[in-house]
Write an enzyme that holds these catalytic residues in place. Structure first.
Site, PDB file in Angstrom:
ATOM      1  N   ARG A  10      18.131   1.710  -7.338  1.00 42.08           N
ATOM      2  CA  ARG A  10      18.103   3.138  -7.637  1.00 42.08           C
ATOM      3  C   ARG A  10      17.585   3.879  -6.403  1.00 42.08           C
ATOM      4  O   ARG A  10      16.396   3.831  -6.088  1.00 42.08           O
ATOM      5  CB  ARG A  10      17.175   3.385  -8.832  1.00 42.08           C
ATOM      6  CG  ARG A  10      17.314   4.760  -9.458  1.00 42.08           C
ATOM      7  CD  ARG A  10      16.187   4.997 -10.448  1.00 42.08           C
ATOM      8  NE  ARG A  10      14.945   5.290  -9.740  1.00 42.08           N
ATOM      9  CZ  ARG A  10      13.735   4.907 -10.144  1.00 42.08           C
ATOM     10  NH1 ARG A  10      13.604   4.150 -11.216  1.00 42.08           N
ATOM     11  NH2 ARG A  10      12.661   5.246  -9.459  1.00 42.08           N
ATOM     12  N   HIS A  23      13.903   8.158 -11.053  1.00 43.65           N
ATOM     13  CA  HIS A  23      14.393   7.755 -12.370  1.00 43.65           C
ATOM     14  C   HIS A  23      15.076   8.936 -13.054  1.00 43.65           C
ATOM     15  O   HIS A  23      16.180   8.817 -13.582  1.00 43.65           O
ATOM     16  CB  HIS A  23      13.230   7.245 -13.213  1.00 43.65           C
ATOM     17  CG  HIS A  23      13.599   6.931 -14.623  1.00 43.65           C
ATOM     18  ND1 HIS A  23      14.396   5.851 -14.961  1.00 43.65           N
ATOM     19  CD2 HIS A  23      13.297   7.547 -15.796  1.00 43.65           C
ATOM     20  CE1 HIS A  23      14.569   5.824 -16.277  1.00 43.65           C
ATOM     21  NE2 HIS A  23      13.909   6.842 -16.796  1.00 43.65           N
ATOM     22  N   TYR A  57       5.123   5.083  -6.369  1.00 40.32           N
ATOM     23  CA  TYR A  57       5.049   3.682  -6.775  1.00 40.32           C
ATOM     24  C   TYR A  57       5.920   2.737  -5.946  1.00 40.32           C
ATOM     25  O   TYR A  57       5.920   1.536  -6.195  1.00 40.32           O
ATOM     26  CB  TYR A  57       5.413   3.535  -8.263  1.00 40.32           C
ATOM     27  CG  TYR A  57       6.746   4.138  -8.670  1.00 40.32           C
ATOM     28  CD1 TYR A  57       7.939   3.457  -8.462  1.00 40.32           C
ATOM     29  CD2 TYR A  57       6.796   5.391  -9.283  1.00 40.32           C
ATOM     30  CE1 TYR A  57       9.146   4.003  -8.843  1.00 40.32           C
ATOM     31  CE2 TYR A  57       7.998   5.943  -9.674  1.00 40.32           C
ATOM     32  CZ  TYR A  57       9.173   5.248  -9.458  1.00 40.32           C
ATOM     33  OH  TYR A  57      10.377   5.796  -9.837  1.00 40.32           O
TER      34      TYR A  57
END
Length: 410
Positions: free
Chosen positions: A303, A307, A316
């Protein structure tokens, strides 16, 4: 204590998997390597450098892919990425309530979507904009969902593409039930008059992410599909981040190996390889149509964006990881292959880019001028049949709103 390799990829007879509550640093590193490299069983037909990799098993499933088809796959991915980026920008400008980016996952979606036949049914999560595109759903129809003016306006039966599912993993149960229906109705495992597999048989494909594999709905779908030999392809887009949780925090095994526990085959394909995804999905769908389903495909991808537009991935994951995966871009490898192996010239790529820009402009114009639905719209399509209770609620609500209009006029 087992070895790091057994921690990430235990095989029958290789000894038990690790049982420690916390993995050792060596085990963590082994898990990260398996995630980064895709593992030795990764199916790949087109390398990041655009080189064609022969495959005895899967080449027959792309034997019809000539230069025109390759150019079409390239164009699909470019247009879908451009539409995705434009929708992302429009959300930042307040035109959409939220957007779920697919950046980096174009090959997994276009390759698998183009493998479907008209009679097949696809069940998406909320990120499958590319699959919707391949099924003939107008990209503008997707915008209404994220602008909160619609609930999926397309005819899902005509397109063979179910409405988006927001609840994580729930679509796996829906797809499994639909596939069981296909089998009960005799749409699987038939033959034509010449004894060949019937061209009218059907299959189902359902899309979910790596994070959804930790949901009970997914495992229940696996159980039911295995018990009934349901013709369903479980297509896991492993983009390696379940929002902020990496895959190695969710499983000791590569995800495709989970299929073994349910008694059906699993395979890992390079999710950034559109040709590989096309071939593997065609194979899996044929297995299902012939009555040999289900099948689990793990499309190993990444990705490249957040998100959703409410997420901040810089909190993160490291930028170095992102930069590494930019070298594996699904679109650039097809472009390199077309240029180096087929002599496609710049004029073609310029035209595709112009088409993509026009596509984005059309989406933007539509979104900016999209009318707000009337208040009574929220009462539409709640039930298949008229409901006196719902009718009364609608009239009461509209009367309540009408009181505000009358008060403003005085």
């Amino acid at each position: 204590m087992s070895s790091p390799e057994q921690w990430t990829r235990p095989e029958p007879g290789a000894g038990p998997a690790a049982t420690a509550a916390e993995p050792t640093p060596e085990q963590v590193k082994a898990g990260l390597r398996a995630t980064t490299e895709g593992g030795p069983e990764l199916t790949q037909l087109l390398t990041p450098e655009g080189e064609r990799v022969p495959s005895e098993q899967f080449d027959p499933y792309v034997a019809d892919v000539d230069i025109d088809v390759l150019c079409g796959l390239y164009r699909d991915m470019v247009l879908v990425r451009r539409g995705d980026r434009e929708a992302n920008h429009m959300q930042r400008q307040g035109q959409l309530g939220i957007w779920v980016p697919l950046l980096g996952q174009e090959a997994a979606q276009i390759g698998s979507g183009r493998a479907l036949k008209p009679g097949d049914m696809a069940f998406p999560s909320y990120r499958e904009h590319g699959v919707a595109f391949t099924r003939g759903v107008d990209f503008k129809e997707l915008l209404g969902i994220f602008r909160c003016t619609d609930q999926s306006g397309w005819d899902f039966q005509r397109h063979g593409f179910h409405p988006y599912t927001i609840v994580i993993g729930n679509q796996v149960l829906n797809a499994t039930g639909y596939a069981m229906g296909q089998k009960f109705e005799g749409k699987v495992g038939n033959t034509d008059g010449d004894g060949r597999p019937s061209s009218t048989d059907e299959a189902t494909i359902v899309y979910f992410g790596d994070g959804a594999t930790s949901q009970g709905d997914v495992h229940e779908g696996f159980v039911w599909a295995a018990v009934y030999d349901a013709p369903v392809v479980f297509f896991c887009q492993n983009n390696q981040w379940a929002i902020s949780e990496p895959t190695e925090r969710q499983s000791r095994l590569p995800l495709y190996q989970r299929a073994r526990g349910y008694g059906f085959p699993g395979i890992r394909v390079d999710g950034n390889d559109v040709l590989g995804c096309l071939a593997v999905t065609r194979w899996a769908l044929e297995e299902c149509r012939h009555g040999n389903g289900p099948v689990l495909i793990e499309a190993f991808t990444y990705r490249m964006d957040a998100h959703t537009t409410t997420d901040d991935p810089t909190r993160y994951r490291l930028s170095d990881e992102l930069e590494e995966w930019k070298l594996k871009d699904p679109i650039e490898r097809v472009r390199a292959h077309l240029t180096r192996r087929h002599g496609i010239e710049q004029d073609f790529f310029d035209q595709v880019q112009a088409d993509a820009d026009a596509f984005a402009a059309e989406l933007r114009d539509f979104c900016f001028n999209m009318p707000d639905p009337p208040p009574e719209r929220i009462f539409s399509n709640v039930y298949a049949e008229p409901s006196p209770v719902l009718d009364a609620q609608r009239e009461e609500y509209l009367a309540y709103l009408g009181g505000f209009v009358e008060a403003g006029e005085r």
